[in-house]
Scaffold this motif. Sequence first.
Motif, PDB file in Angstrom:
ATOM      1  N   ALA A 131      51.119 -23.630 -52.739  1.00 24.61           N
ATOM      2  CA  ALA A 131      51.210 -24.965 -53.342  1.00 24.61           C
ATOM      3  C   ALA A 131      50.389 -25.973 -52.545  1.00 24.61           C
ATOM      4  O   ALA A 131      49.708 -26.835 -53.120  1.00 24.61           O
ATOM      5  CB  ALA A 131      52.667 -25.406 -53.418  1.00 24.61           C
ATOM      6  N   HIS A 132      50.436 -25.873 -51.232  1.00 23.05           N
ATOM      7  CA  HIS A 132      49.636 -26.761 -50.375  1.00 23.05           C
ATOM      8  C   HIS A 132      48.146 -26.610 -50.699  1.00 23.05           C
ATOM      9  O   HIS A 132      47.425 -27.613 -50.816  1.00 23.05           O
ATOM     10  CB  HIS A 132      49.889 -26.429 -48.908  1.00 23.05           C
ATOM     11  N   ARG A 133      47.700 -25.364 -50.810  1.00 24.13           N
ATOM     12  CA  ARG A 133      46.282 -25.128 -51.110  1.00 24.13           C
ATOM     13  C   ARG A 133      45.914 -25.710 -52.470  1.00 24.13           C
ATOM     14  O   ARG A 133      44.849 -26.308 -52.644  1.00 24.13           O
ATOM     15  CB  ARG A 133      45.981 -23.629 -51.087  1.00 24.13           C
ATOM     16  N   GLN A 134      46.804 -25.526 -53.448  1.00 24.52           N
ATOM     17  CA  GLN A 134      46.542 -26.021 -54.790  1.00 24.52           C
ATOM     18  C   GLN A 134      46.467 -27.543 -54.806  1.00 24.52           C
ATOM     19  O   GLN A 134      45.607 -28.135 -55.472  1.00 24.52           O
ATOM     20  CB  GLN A 134      47.649 -25.543 -55.737  1.00 24.52           C
ATOM     21  N   LEU A 135      47.347 -28.181 -54.056  1.00 23.72           N
ATOM     22  CA  LEU A 135      47.348 -29.640 -54.003  1.00 23.72           C
ATOM     23  C   LEU A 135      46.105 -30.164 -53.283  1.00 23.72           C
ATOM     24  O   LEU A 135      45.519 -31.174 -53.686  1.00 23.72           O
ATOM     25  CB  LEU A 135      48.611 -30.138 -53.302  1.00 23.72           C
TER      26      LEU A 135
ATOM     27  N   SER B  73      50.676 -21.750 -63.045  1.00 25.81           N
ATOM     28  CA  SER B  73      50.553 -22.356 -61.721  1.00 25.81           C
ATOM     29  C   SER B  73      50.484 -21.321 -60.600  1.00 25.81           C
ATOM     30  O   SER B  73      50.664 -20.120 -60.810  1.00 25.81           O
ATOM     31  CB  SER B  73      51.745 -23.273 -61.468  1.00 25.81           C
ATOM     32  N   SER B  74      50.270 -21.841 -59.385  1.00 28.45           N
ATOM     33  CA  SER B  74      50.312 -20.979 -58.208  1.00 28.45           C
ATOM     34  C   SER B  74      51.700 -20.364 -58.038  1.00 28.45           C
ATOM     35  O   SER B  74      51.838 -19.212 -57.626  1.00 28.45           O
ATOM     36  CB  SER B  74      49.934 -21.778 -56.955  1.00 28.45           C
ATOM     37  N   MET B  75      52.736 -21.116 -58.381  1.00 27.99           N
ATOM     38  CA  MET B  75      54.101 -20.604 -58.277  1.00 27.99           C
ATOM     39  C   MET B  75      54.334 -19.474 -59.283  1.00 27.99           C
ATOM     40  O   MET B  75      54.902 -18.430 -58.947  1.00 27.99           O
ATOM     41  CB  MET B  75      55.104 -21.736 -58.512  1.00 27.99           C
ATOM     42  N   ALA B  76      53.880 -19.673 -60.510  1.00 23.42           N
ATOM     43  CA  ALA B  76      54.040 -18.634 -61.527  1.00 23.42           C
ATOM     44  C   ALA B  76      53.262 -17.378 -61.136  1.00 23.42           C
ATOM     45  O   ALA B  76      53.698 -16.253 -61.399  1.00 23.42           O
ATOM     46  CB  ALA B  76      53.565 -19.153 -62.882  1.00 23.42           C
ATOM     47  N   GLY B  77      52.122 -17.563 -60.464  1.00 20.89           N
ATOM     48  CA  GLY B  77      51.307 -16.422 -60.066  1.00 20.89           C
ATOM     49  C   GLY B  77      51.960 -15.548 -59.016  1.00 20.89           C
ATOM     50  O   GLY B  77      51.588 -14.380 -58.864  1.00 20.89           O
ATOM     51  N   LEU B  78      52.932 -16.087 -58.279  1.00 20.83           N
ATOM     52  CA  LEU B  78      53.629 -15.323 -57.243  1.00 20.83           C
ATOM     53  C   LEU B  78      54.948 -14.721 -57.732  1.00 20.83           C
ATOM     54  O   LEU B  78      55.681 -14.136 -56.936  1.00 20.83           O
ATOM     55  CB  LEU B  78      53.882 -16.212 -56.023  1.00 20.83           C
ATOM     56  N   ARG B  79      55.218 -14.876 -59.006  1.00 19.95           N
ATOM     57  CA  ARG B  79      56.462 -14.339 -59.560  1.00 19.95           C
ATOM     58  C   ARG B  79      56.521 -12.815 -59.433  1.00 19.95           C
ATOM     59  O   ARG B  79      57.560 -12.242 -59.122  1.00 19.95           O
ATOM     60  CB  ARG B  79      56.568 -14.746 -61.031  1.00 19.95           C
TER      61      ARG B  79
ATOM     62  N   SER C 293      53.512 -25.875 -60.478  1.00 19.47           N
ATOM     63  CA  SER C 293      54.758 -25.346 -61.050  1.00 19.47           C
ATOM     64  C   SER C 293      54.727 -25.156 -62.562  1.00 19.47           C
ATOM     65  O   SER C 293      55.759 -24.910 -63.176  1.00 19.47           O
ATOM     66  CB  SER C 293      55.935 -26.265 -60.683  1.00 19.47           C
ATOM     67  N   GLY C 294      53.566 -25.246 -63.173  1.00 20.31           N
ATOM     68  CA  GLY C 294      53.462 -24.993 -64.604  1.00 20.31           C
ATOM     69  C   GLY C 294      53.448 -23.507 -64.920  1.00 20.31           C
ATOM     70  O   GLY C 294      53.544 -22.656 -64.030  1.00 20.31           O
ATOM     71  N   SER C 295      53.297 -23.182 -66.188  1.00 18.30           N
ATOM     72  CA  SER C 295      53.356 -21.778 -66.611  1.00 18.30           C
ATOM     73  C   SER C 295      52.181 -20.959 -66.103  1.00 18.30           C
ATOM     74  O   SER C 295      52.257 -19.722 -66.050  1.00 18.30           O
ATOM     75  CB  SER C 295      53.420 -21.703 -68.140  1.00 18.30           C
TER      76      SER C 295
ATOM     77  N   ARG D  12      61.292 -22.753 -61.536  1.00 17.59           N
ATOM     78  CA  ARG D  12      59.939 -23.272 -61.770  1.00 17.59           C
ATOM     79  C   ARG D  12      59.957 -24.417 -62.779  1.00 17.59           C
ATOM     80  O   ARG D  12      59.345 -25.467 -62.561  1.00 17.59           O
ATOM     81  CB  ARG D  12      59.021 -22.148 -62.263  1.00 17.59           C
ATOM     82  N   LYS D  13      60.681 -24.227 -63.864  1.00 12.69           N
ATOM     83  CA  LYS D  13      60.743 -25.265 -64.894  1.00 12.69           C
ATOM     84  C   LYS D  13      61.458 -26.513 -64.383  1.00 12.69           C
ATOM     85  O   LYS D  13      61.078 -27.647 -64.724  1.00 12.69           O
ATOM     86  CB  LYS D  13      61.445 -24.711 -66.137  1.00 12.69           C
ATOM     87  N   GLU D  14      62.506 -26.308 -63.592  1.00 12.87           N
ATOM     88  CA  GLU D  14      63.222 -27.456 -63.027  1.00 12.87           C
ATOM     89  C   GLU D  14      62.327 -28.250 -62.088  1.00 12.87           C
ATOM     90  O   GLU D  14      62.342 -29.487 -62.097  1.00 12.87           O
ATOM     91  CB  GLU D  14      64.475 -26.983 -62.291  1.00 12.87           C
ATOM     92  N   LEU D  15      61.533 -27.557 -61.275  1.00 12.26           N
ATOM     93  CA  LEU D  15      60.630 -28.245 -60.356  1.00 12.26           C
ATOM     94  C   LEU D  15      59.585 -29.031 -61.135  1.00 12.26           C
ATOM     95  O   LEU D  15      59.298 -30.193 -60.810  1.00 12.26           O
ATOM     96  CB  LEU D  15      59.952 -27.236 -59.430  1.00 12.26           C
ATOM     97  N   LEU D  16      59.013 -28.422 -62.160  1.00  9.98           N
ATOM     98  CA  LEU D  16      58.020 -29.127 -62.976  1.00  9.98           C
ATOM     99  C   LEU D  16      58.637 -30.366 -63.618  1.00  9.98           C
ATOM    100  O   LEU D  16      58.035 -31.446 -63.615  1.00  9.98           O
ATOM    101  CB  LEU D  16      57.479 -28.184 -64.056  1.00  9.98           C
ATOM    102  N   SER D  17      59.849 -30.216 -64.146  1.00 10.37           N
ATOM    103  CA  SER D  17      60.530 -31.352 -64.779  1.00 10.37           C
ATOM    104  C   SER D  17      60.784 -32.466 -63.770  1.00 10.37           C
ATOM    105  O   SER D  17      60.576 -33.655 -64.068  1.00 10.37           O
ATOM    106  CB  SER D  17      61.847 -30.882 -65.401  1.00 10.37           C
ATOM    107  N   GLN D  18      61.211 -32.107 -62.564  1.00 13.27           N
ATOM    108  CA  GLN D  18      61.484 -33.110 -61.534  1.00 13.27           C
ATOM    109  C   GLN D  18      60.215 -33.857 -61.141  1.00 13.27           C
ATOM    110  O   GLN D  18      60.221 -35.078 -60.967  1.00 13.27           O
ATOM    111  CB  GLN D  18      62.101 -32.437 -60.308  1.00 13.27           C
ATOM    112  N   LEU D  19      59.111 -33.135 -61.015  1.00 11.15           N
ATOM    113  CA  LEU D  19      57.850 -33.770 -60.638  1.00 11.15           C
ATOM    114  C   LEU D  19      57.376 -34.728 -61.719  1.00 11.15           C
ATOM    115  O   LEU D  19      56.900 -35.822 -61.426  1.00 11.15           O
ATOM    116  CB  LEU D  19      56.788 -32.700 -60.375  1.00 11.15           C
ATOM    117  N   VAL D  20      57.501 -34.308 -62.973  1.00 11.69           N
ATOM    118  CA  VAL D  20      57.083 -35.171 -64.084  1.00 11.69           C
ATOM    119  C   VAL D  20      57.960 -36.417 -64.146  1.00 11.69           C
ATOM    120  O   VAL D  20      57.463 -37.536 -64.315  1.00 11.69           O
ATOM    121  CB  VAL D  20      57.139 -34.397 -65.414  1.00 11.69           C
ATOM    122  N   LEU D  21      59.275 -36.248 -63.984  1.00 16.19           N
ATOM    123  CA  LEU D  21      60.181 -37.401 -64.037  1.00 16.19           C
ATOM    124  C   LEU D  21      59.918 -38.366 -62.888  1.00 16.19           C
ATOM    125  O   LEU D  21      60.017 -39.584 -63.050  1.00 16.19           O
ATOM    126  CB  LEU D  21      61.635 -36.914 -63.993  1.00 16.19           C
TER     127      LEU D  21
END
Length: 304
Positions: free
Chosen positions: A150-154, A176-182, A172-174, A37-46
Motif C-alpha cells: 500500500a505504501h508503494r502504491q500511494l 488494488s494492491s490489497m486485492a492482489g495479495l488475497r 483497497s479497490g477490487s 477490503r470493502k470496509e477499508l475502501l468505504s472508510q477511505l471514501v467517507l
Amino acid sequence: MASASRIKRMLRRHESEMKGLSDRQARQFLRIYEQARKELLSQLVLMELDGGDAAMPFTTQRLRVMLAQVETGIRELQRKLGYEMAIEARKQRDLAMRQLIQLIEAAEPDFIGAGPQINTRVLARIAEAEQTALWRFSLDRYGADIITAAHRQLALGVAKGSTWTEMAKAVSGSSSSMAGLRGRGLLITRMEMVRAHNDATLDGILEANEVLDEDGDDPILKRVDAYMDARNHPISRALDGLTFPADQPFRVAVSEVKRHAAALKRGMGGIVWAREGGDFVGANVPAHYNDRDRIVPHRASWPI
C-alpha cells in the motif's frame, strides 16, 4: 482387525472430510478478506467526503492520513484472521484426532477404549502448539507486506498526482494492491490448516505408541497419504505411501522427486522442506506450497 478394503474406504472418507473442512475454511478466509477490503475502501471514501474534495491532488498531510487509516484497517484484518485461524486450526486438530482414533481402532482391536487416554495426553501438546503456531508469524509478515504494498502504491500515486478517490481505489479497490495479495493469504490459510491437521496427527501417533507399544517391537509409524489428482506436486507423488518412524524426520530422495517431475512434465519449485545432501527432509507435511497431503498411522502388522 478390519480388512484392508475397509481401511482403504476409511482413509478415502477421512480424506474427503479433511478436504471439505479445508475448502470451507478457505471460503471463510475469502469472506473475511473481502469484507475487510470493502470496509477499508468505504472508510477511505467517507473520510474524503467528510473532509474535502475527493478530486483534489494529494498533499503530504493527506498522504499521512490515508497511510494511518490503511495501517489501521490492515491490522484489524490481521486480528480477525488470527482469531478465525485459531478457531479453524482447532477444528482441524479435533478432526485429526477423531480420524486417528477411528483408524487405529479399526486396525487394532486392542486399542478400542484407549482413545480418551490418547486425547488427554495430546491436550498438553496442542496447548503448546497454539502458543507457538507458525501461522501467527505468517499472518504478521503477511499484514506487514500488505502495508508495504500500500505504501508503494500511494507513493506512486503521489508521483502521478492522483486524487484521493483514485488512491483509495488503488490500495483497497477490487483491482488494488490489497486485492492482489488475497491469493497469498489464501495460500497461508490452506497450508496452515494442513499443518494443524498433520501436527495433531503426529502428536496422536507419538502418544498412541506410548499406550499401545510398550515393547517397541511394532510401533505405529507415520505414513504419507497424498491427495492424488492432476495437480500433484512431484514430491507428493514421491512421498505417497512411504512410512517413517514417528519420532524421525521424513526423507525423500531428490532423484525420486526429479523422476516424478519428469513423468508429470512439471518443475520442482515450491518445496518448503530443507535439502540435505541427496534428500529433501522435513519434520511433517506440508512439504510444498499448496500441499494437500496428510499423514496417517500405519503399523507393519496391519493388513494395509
